[in-house]
Structure formats: C-alpha cells, structure tokens
Design an enzyme around this catalytic site. Structure first.
Site, mmCIF file in Angstrom:
data_model
loop_
_atom_site.group_PDB
_atom_site.id
_atom_site.type_symbol
_atom_site.label_atom_id
_atom_site.label_comp_id
_atom_site.label_asym_id
_atom_site.label_seq_id
_atom_site.Cartn_x
_atom_site.Cartn_y
_atom_site.Cartn_z
ATOM 1 N N LYS A 1 0.866 -1.184 0.000
ATOM 2 C CA LYS A 1 0.000 0.000 0.000
ATOM 3 C C LYS A 1 0.901 1.231 0.000
ATOM 4 C CE LYS A 1 -3.849 1.831 2.838
ATOM 5 N NZ LYS A 1 -4.596 1.589 4.106
ATOM 6 N N SER B 1 -9.384 1.673 3.210
ATOM 7 C CA SER B 1 -8.499 2.350 2.294
ATOM 8 C C SER B 1 -7.471 1.445 1.616
ATOM 9 C CB SER B 1 -7.750 3.461 3.028
ATOM 10 O OG SER B 1 -6.946 2.916 4.052
ATOM 11 N N SER C 1 -9.613 -0.555 7.493
ATOM 12 C CA SER C 1 -9.034 -0.344 6.160
ATOM 13 C C SER C 1 -8.337 -1.555 5.561
ATOM 14 C CB SER C 1 -8.051 0.824 6.194
ATOM 15 O OG SER C 1 -8.752 2.036 6.111
#
Lengths: 529, 478
Positions: free
Chosen positions: A96, A172, A196
């Site tokens: 990420k 996210s 997330s």
C-alpha cells in the site's frame, strides 16, 4: 491450467524452494497478470475515464519492475548456491503506497507527496524482503488512507473491484485487496485504522488481518491515526496471511509502541481445529446505528439478509467442527465506535498532517507567496484533496482548547468503554469467556462506484463493524464467507483478545476447510474471465 | 527605586549533554557540524518516522528534579504542541504538558549579601529542541541539526526580586547542572537559554502587575543588564503614568538595548494532546533507584558543610565548591593532610587553581593527586623544602607524574639548613661584597634582604631562608 500468479504464497514459495519454478518465472507470471488486468496505473491529472479503464483493476500507482527483477534474480542466485532464501522466497507482493520504500515514490495517494521519494524503508516492508518476498510495487489507496472506497485517491483511475469493476474495492487498502484478488501478487501489505484492511478484503473476497496494535511496527507507515494504525497482511487464504504475519510481526527498536512480546509461529497450529473454543455472536454486530441528519436521532438498521445468513452459516460450520457458539453477547458500545473514531482519528490526523508544509519535501506552491503564511496556505490548499481538508478542519476544531474536553476527552472515554466491552466478553473468569467473536465484516457488500462518495459521514459507516477493534487495539480478521445474490463477496470477521492472532487463524482455517467444497469457493473474480 | 520592588521569574531551556538526541540516534551535539549533516528521518520529521525516547534524557531529568526537591512522577507523558514553523519539521514539538516528569520543587539561592532566596519551580519537563532559522538576503535558511536535541525546560515562580538575584539564580543553576553532569551549561553555545518575566510593584503591595517577557538573553551578564534596564524602564513608565503592556522584548546583545518584538501573536492554541507515538514514561522503582544511587551532595550543601565542618571562610567555601571535581579534590587533599584545613585551602586557592587555569584543566584531570598535594604541604611544614620549592614541586609532579619525594630526592631539593654549609656560603658572599658589607655595617639594615637573596641563589633556592638570615646577620654584625 493454474498460473503461477494464482498459486498461494505458501505453495509458490515451496515450489521455488524445491527448484520446480524460479523466482523470476513467478515474477513474470505476476507481471503478465498485471499487464492483462490492471490497465493504466493511477496518476495525477490523468484525464477522463475511458471504457477500457472502466473494465480494469487499476491497483497500482507505481510498478517497480526493475527492483523486483533484481530481487527475484538474487533469490534464484541464492537458491542456486544452496542458500535458504527465507519463507517467502520469490513470492511477489505489493505494498500500500502509505509505506515508504527507499528509492521509490511514496505518495500516500496524495498530490502532496506525488514527488516524494523516500530515503528509507518501512520496517514491515524490509521484513518481507528479508523473508525473500519480491516487491512488485506500490498500490493505490484513499488519499492518506482517508476513505473506504479508494475513490478519494489523487491518483486516478482509482482501483475497481475485480469481482465487478463497476463497484468499489473498499478502502483504504483497496489497491492491496484488489491486487491480491486479481492475482497481481499473492500478498499485500495494508493498514487498518478503522477497518481499512478488513473492509476491502471483504469487498474483494480475500483475507485481511488487522493484528493487535503494536504487533507490527509502524515505522515507515505515513501516519493517519497513530493510536489506531496497524499494518497487516492481505492474502488469498488464512495460511498465507499467517505466513506473512510471521514475517512482519515483532518488536522494533524504531517504534516505541511496537509490542515486545515474542512472536509465535502463526502457521504452527493452523490445522488444530476449533474443538472446545468458545465463539460468540453479538446482536450489536448485526445492525448499524447511524445519525439521521433530518431527525437528529440515532437510527438503527438491520444488515442485509445475505450477510446475516453468511455469518450464521459460518457459526453452524464452526459448531459442527466442535466450537461452542455463545449467543447474545452484549457489546453495547459498538454503536459509539464511529462517532468516537471521528473525533480521535481526526485530532491525530490533523496533527500528523502538520509536517506537510511545503518547506522540506513534497508539494510546494509554484505561486510566489508574499510571506510564509501564504506559502503554507497555498501549498496545502493546492495539494490536499477534500478528504485531508475535512479531517484537518474537524481535527482542529475538536482539539481546540475550548472544545477538547467536550469532544476529544469524551471520545477517549468512549474508547475505553469499547475496550471494556471486549475485555468483559473475553474475560476468562467472566460470563462469556470467549475465545473470539464472530461478526460480519461490513454492513454491505461492495457498493457501486459513485454511490456513497461525497458523503463522508455515510462512507464512514462502512467501518462500523470493524472500527471497535481498532479502538480496543485487539486483532481482527476478515475472511471470505460466501457471495451475495449479486455474486459479490461477503466478509465474515473474527475478533479476539490481544495477541490472539494464532487462535483467529486457527478458527479461520477450520472454516476454510469446512467450506472447501462450497460452490461459492469455485467462483472467480470477473476480471479473470 | 527603593520604593519599588521587581518581580522576576525565569524560564530556562537547558540543553542536556547526552550522547544522542532525545528521540533518535543522531548525536546530540552538532556544534562543529555543517548545517543539516547531523540529521535522520526521525529528527527531520520525514513521513512515517517515529520517535523512540532516550532513557538517558529521562535519567538526567530525574536527577535535576531530585536536586530541585521536586516530586518525581512515576508516570508522565509526552504531548504534542502543534504549530507551524519552518524549523519545526513535524509541525509539532514533542514536549510534556499536563503530566510532566516532576512537579513542584525549589532552589535556595544564596545571595552575595548573605541572605538566601527560595525560588519555587513551577515547571520542569523534557522536550525536543527545534532547528535554527537564519534570514539571509531575503531568504530563510534552515538548519535541522538542532532538531531533537534534548532539553529540560524549567520555569521558576515569580520569586526573584532584582537583576542581581536573577543573575545569581542562573549562576547557581549553571553550577548545579555541571555538578550533576546534566548539561555542559556553556552559555556561549546556548546550552542555557533564558527568558525573563519582569514586572514591578510598589514595595509592600502583594498583587502582581502586568509583566513583560525578555527573550534572547544568552549570558549571565546580559540577563543582569537586560533585567536592570527593563526594571528601570517600567519604573519610569509607571511614574509617567503610563500603562505597562505585556510586551515581548528582545535583548540586543551588541547594542545592549531592549527592543519590542514586532508584534505579539494572538494567544496561540497549541492543541496539546498526548503523543500517540510514545508510551507513558513509567519510572520503574529499580531503575529509579539506580539513577539516584550515586546522587552526590549538592554544591550549596557542600558549601555549607565546608564552612561548618572545616571552619573555612565563606569566600573559600564558595570557591572550593564552585565545581564538583575541585571540591572533591580539596576534600581528598584535606583528608590526606590531616592538619589545619585552612592551609590546604590556601594552597588550593592560590596554587592549584593557578595551575588549573594555566593548563585549562579541571581538578579531576590533574596528574598531581590530592595526596601528593598534601604531601608537598607537609614537606614544607616540616622544613624539608621551602615554600617556593613546594610551589614549583606542584608543577614538577604534574608534568612528570613522579611523587614529590622522588623529585625532592632526585633533584636534591631538600632545604639546606645545615649551619655549617650555610655559614660557608655566607662567608663567601660577605667576602665578595665588601661595598655592601660596608653599607650594611654603616646602618643600611634593609640590605640584609639582598644578602639573603644572594645566598638563596648560591644555594639554588634550597637554603632555609630563616636560617640563612640568622647566620648572615651574625656574621655581618660580628
């Protein structure tokens, strides 16, 4: 024929270690998949979405192909020399883009850091590489992780759900979940602040693990809510998640909040079953409570039947396997999780965003600024998207001297009440003596792109069932629990006491075995044809 | 002036002399480093970096708190003080706000007039320093080297009553910090940075008037001068019927003047909250015990004891306790000497201090050990050597590392008091100086000094001057 990129990390690493395939071949397979399904990577000012874009995954912001090839070749060289290159030898993984990696752009999906190349590497990424993992690149997310759909990324096109590209990936850690679901790397490193990791894992039909707070070092994770942020694995199955957590967990001299407790081998007890474990169900996790703007009242809404049914079926399967299911466990403060989170995370976020001021790195306004103040203002106005701006405004407001007691201090009290709910449920001398709670991960399956975006309050309620674990610091896992009527993945969640990851893995693995023959297990994401 | 009284409180930032910075592994001291060369991701606030507290900083804060007789808190917290400034790379300073390492405390400061002023300590907490900004040709140049340098901020109550008292507090604080090895306390290197809050009131009143804050005073003399000027200004303003406003004033060292800083910002809201990147600072009892195990007698207590125990004059006690290793040295020498301690004090104050100054050493660094000093004094006492030889012996021991006895023996420095030898020398001198002999005998008694000097020279300084004088007088008069 199964392609290498569709193999589990455990399987792939075993084959590479055995010399059946090379790390370079595994890399090439992942790169071929990326070329086939990912489409153009997220970028600033990327123009309109084309019809072709709308059918692709767009997990990546930065593909680090050269770096990956060098790593894969090094692994093959080590193998040829008879060295043991680590438990993740040659397994491609993605990161990420909220983690810094030396020499690569580390953008946080924000214009603010679009030009930022990190001079150091985050601890969990370094540990994955030390375990033999091969980093494919940095994947997309909501800007600075602020969101639950990835639509807020400054790097567009944002990721699209491999199961249905008209739907969101969640967030996210959306790029991470999408990449793993689509075979673009077997593993991905995500972060969980309110859900997330688990929410996008649920939306994309993969396993997402939010470890106990402090179990994985935050060093090199660009902070959102520092007291909540947890790096964790996203993988296609429980075994891979356990393998990955083995690599990244552990004390870190660079993170004062990292737990010093020794790390067990999370793969060791995976096949031990659930006999005798006490698994709880709480009615407070089968509804969402939200604030009605029109009436000013808190309203409750039941979850969709598909989701409730999937969790109940999972309870039956675990019961069949020997677990004791404990019903009606009260978790009364679950409903306050989101409002408390709104306050705490924003106070921390606003402070964490202070450093982005145009002075040292990242964006600085090209306009001539009359003075320092206007340089700050222009820089931050230009480079922060709406989500960071909302968080700054609210964070500044609720931490102001005259409001702090009313909001921030109160939210901290709510947080400790949420923690107490879990403590009581898990108390070995208490009424319920749970080893874990079994809940849905999300109140809905993946929603259509554009449906919720823009209503940042409503968006936040996507995290209602996951956020309490972040408040409490306890571990939680989301794993695939079936498909809804539209063929979209449903996530079921396991929540345990501090440092009970091994138990949660064991329960998850048992559930996987119990449902191995289920029809939905054979379904594949739409983008894979 | 005498109808007014000044009310002064001091806020002092103390730079600690730890090896490394407060939250990272960079070295704490960047004095000789080029700008931005002693930095890392942590102290320069790169995204993703995290602070890890340095236990040595906590240990020094605990020792200072103990010296201030403050309550050391078993649990304290680091907070974020949020504000934007280019040399503050994270956009917040990590400091301690409402739960700091110590509460309360005081320091009893002796004043030159013999009185003692008790100065209350209002705040004592740990924090990180910010970087430095320099404005040059319309540009701002920023050096992050100082970011993360460990500081203790210590704030006194409004307890000081004159510029001299303020200066005296700072002198005693500096002495204490060096004594406890907390800070080098070198004001030229800004290890002690002091802001002074100053107000005045008519003597006898008990309320506090509006105060001004003087920034940027970087030496004891500038503190004294700045506070004196500000008191005078406030009195003049008060007498002219003007209102004292809460100005922030900047001390211009070169011009020796106070300048009103351009504008006082509206009261800032720093939105303090506990830094989630750091756990509570918990002082384990065993650790605390270890940190305080070798806690020394403090300078003011030792000064009082020297007066009490050894009967030293205050002047001597003051100088001998000015620095810890000097006072340790003195006590060791006094113990070895086992005679009138004042005699050791005299040798220390006259000769050892001179040696230290000339060599740029501290007492603890001398090769001349305290027992050797005592031995030299004893040799003089026993007339084995004369005083000038004793004094030169200090340097010889320091330079050679040999013991005084060895040097006396090897160089034949023993005092010549054998009357036969002295008489022989005296006769020789008298025989070769008929003019002076005549003058002396004609009544110029003061010439005896010249004769003694000749004899000392002939004996290469080894003659016992008293014995020599007696023999010379006898021969000259005869």
């Amino acid at each position: 024929m199964t392609e290498l990129c569709d193999l589990s990390a455990a399987d792939l690493a075993a084959r590479i270690r055995a010399g059946d395939v090379s790390a370079v071949e595994a890399l090439d397979s992942a790169l071929a998949r990326i070329a086939a399904v990912d489409g153009r990577p997220g970028a600033l000012d990327s123009g309109d979405l084309t019809a072709e874009d709308a059918a692709k995954v767009h997990a990546f912001i930065t593909l680090t192909e050269d770096r990956a090839r060098a790593q894969a070749e090094a692994i093959d060289k080590k193998l040829a020399a008879g060295e043991i290159p680590g438990p993740l030898a040659g397994v491609p993984f993605t990161v990420k883009d909220i983690f810094v990696v030396e020499g690569t752009p580390s953008t946080a999906a924000s214009r603010m850091l679009a030009n930022f190349t990190a001079p150091y590497t985050a601890t969990p990424v370094a540990r994955l590489e030390a375990a033999g993992g091969v980093m494919l690149g940095k994947v997309n997310l909501d800007e600075f992780t602020y969101g639950s759909s990835n639509e807020s990324s400054a790097f567009q096109p944002h990721p699209r759900n491999p199961w249905d590209p008209s739907r969101v990936v969640g967030g996210s850690s959306g790029g991470s979940a999408a990449a793993v679901a689509a075979g673009e790397g077997a593993l991905s490193l995500g972060t969980d602040t309110a859900g997330s990791i688990r929410q996008p894992a649920a939306f994309c039909g993969v396993v997402g693990v939010k470890p106990t707070y402090g179990r994985v070092s935050r060093y090199g994770l660009i902070a959102f809510g520092s007291s909540l942020d947890c790096p964790g694995p996203i993988a296609r199955d429980i075994t891979d998640a356990a393998l990955m957590l083995n690599a990244i967990a552990g004390p870190d001299a660079r993170d004062a909040t990292a737990a010093t407790l020794p790390v067990p081998d999370y793969t060791a007890g995976l096949e031990d079953g659930v006999k005798g474990l006490r698994i709880g169900l709480s009615p407070d996790f089968f509804k969402i409570t939200y604030y009605n703007h029109d009436t000013g009242e808190m309203e409750e809404r039941p979850l969709p039947d598909d989701i409730t049914a999937a969790v109940m079926q999972a309870a039956d399967k675990l019961s069949d396997a020997g677990a004791r299911i404990i019903e009606n466990v009260p978790m009364p403060h679950t409903r306050y999780g989101i409002p408390a989170y709104f306050v705490i995370s924003r106070v921390e976020a606003a402070s964490n965003l202070h450093r982005f001021d145009g002075v040292k790195y990242g964006h600085r306004t090209a306009e001539k600024a009359a003075d320092l103040r206007s340089m700050y203002r222009k820089t931050r106005a230009e480079a922060f998207g709406p989500q960071p701006k909302l968080r700054i405004l609210m964070g500044m407001y609720v931490s102001a001297a005259q409001y702090s007691e009313q909001y921030y201090q109160r939210a901290l009290k709510v947080r400790s009440l949420i923690r107490r709910d879990f403590d009581l449920a898990y108390d070995p001398n208490g009424t319920h003596k749970l080893d874990a709670l079994l809940t849905p991960t999300t109140p809905t399956t993946a929603f259509p792109i554009g449906d919720v975006y823009g209503d940042s309050v409503l968006m936040q309620y996507a995290d209602q069932l996951t956020v309490t674990a972040d408040h409490a610091g306890i571990p939680g896992i989301s794993l695939p629990g079936g498909l809804d009527a539209a063929g979209l993945p449903i996530g079921i969640q396991l929540l345990g006491p501090d440092f009970s990851e091994a138990t949660l893995f064991r329960i998850g693995r048992t559930y996987e075995k119990e449902t191995a023959a289920a029809a939905w297990r054979a379904a594949r994401p739409k983008v894979l044809g | 002036m005498t109808q007014y009284e000044a009310i002064i409180g001091l806020e002092t930032h103390i730079q600690l002399n730890t090896q490394t910075k407060i939250f990272c592994g960079c070295k704490a001291d960047s004095w000789d480093d080029a700008p931005n060369t002693n930095i890392c991701p942590v102290c320069s606030g790169l995204p993703g970096s995290l602070p890890v507290p340095n236990a040595a900083v906590v240990a020094k804060a605990v020792r200072l708190a103990k010296a201030m007789q403050a309550d050391i808190q078993a649990e304290s917290y680091f907070d974020r003080k949020n504000y934007f400034y280019p040399d503050l790379p994270k956009g917040y300073q990590i400091t301690q706000y409402d739960k700091s390492i110590a509460t309360g405390g005081h320091m009893d400061v002796p004043m030159p007039d013999g009185s003692t002023r008790r100065v209350g300590i209002h705040k004592l907490h740990m924090e990180e320093d910010a970087g430095k900004t320099r404005n040059e040709k319309g540009r701002r140049l920023i050096d992050f080297n100082r970011c993360g340098v460990p500081l203790i901020e210590m704030v006194t109550g409004p307890d000081l009553r004159s510029a001299d008292e303020a200066a005296e507090y700072l002198i005693r604080l500096r002495q204490l910090l060096r004594w406890l090895d907390i800070s080098e306390a070198d004001m030229e290197k800004a290890h002690l940075r002091t802001d002074a809050n100053v107000s005045i009131r008519v003597r006898g009143e008990t309320h506090l008037n509006t105060k001004t804050e003087i920034k940027n005073v970087n030496s004891i003399e500038s503190l004294r001068a700045a506070v004196e000027k500000e008191i005078a200004r406030q009195i003049q303003a008060y007498e002219a019927g003007e209102r004292i406003e809460a100005w922030t004033l900047d001390w211009d060292e070169n011009a020796q003047t106070l300048r009103k800083m351009r504008s006082k910002e509206t009261e800032a809201d720093y939105r303090y909250f506990k830094d989630p990147d750091l756990l509570a600072v918990r002082l384990e009892p065993a650790w605390l015990e270890g940190v305080l195990a070798d806690f020394p007698e403090l300078p003011l207590a030792r000064r009082a004891r020297f007066i009490e125990q050894y009967g030293l004059p205050e002047y001597d006690a003051n100088i001998l306790t000015s620095e810890r290793s000097l006072s340790d040295y003195f006590e060791a020498a006094a113990a070895a000497y086992a005679g009138d301690v004042k005699r050791v004090s005299n040798w220390m104050m006259n000769d050892v201090l001179k040696l230290l100054n000339e060599r740029g050493l501290e007492a603890g660094q001398l090769k001349l050990r305290p027992e050797q000093l005592a031995e030299i004094i004893q040799l003089v006492d026993a007339n084995t050597i004369n005083t000038p030889t004793g004094k030169s012996l200090l340097e010889k021991v320091q330079d050679s590392g040999h013991s005084p006895q060895e040097i006396v023996a090897a160089e034949g420095l023993s005092q010549v008091s054998d009357s036969g030898a002295l008489r022989e020398l005296a006769e020789k001198i008298i025989a070769s100086s008929p003019d002076n002999v005549e003058k002396y005998r004609a009544g110029k008694d003061s010439l005896i000094g010249w004769f003694v000097g000749q004899l000392m020279r002939e004996s290469q300084g080894k003659a016992d001057p008293n014995a020599a004088r007696a023999i010379l007088e006898e021969l000259l008069k005869g």
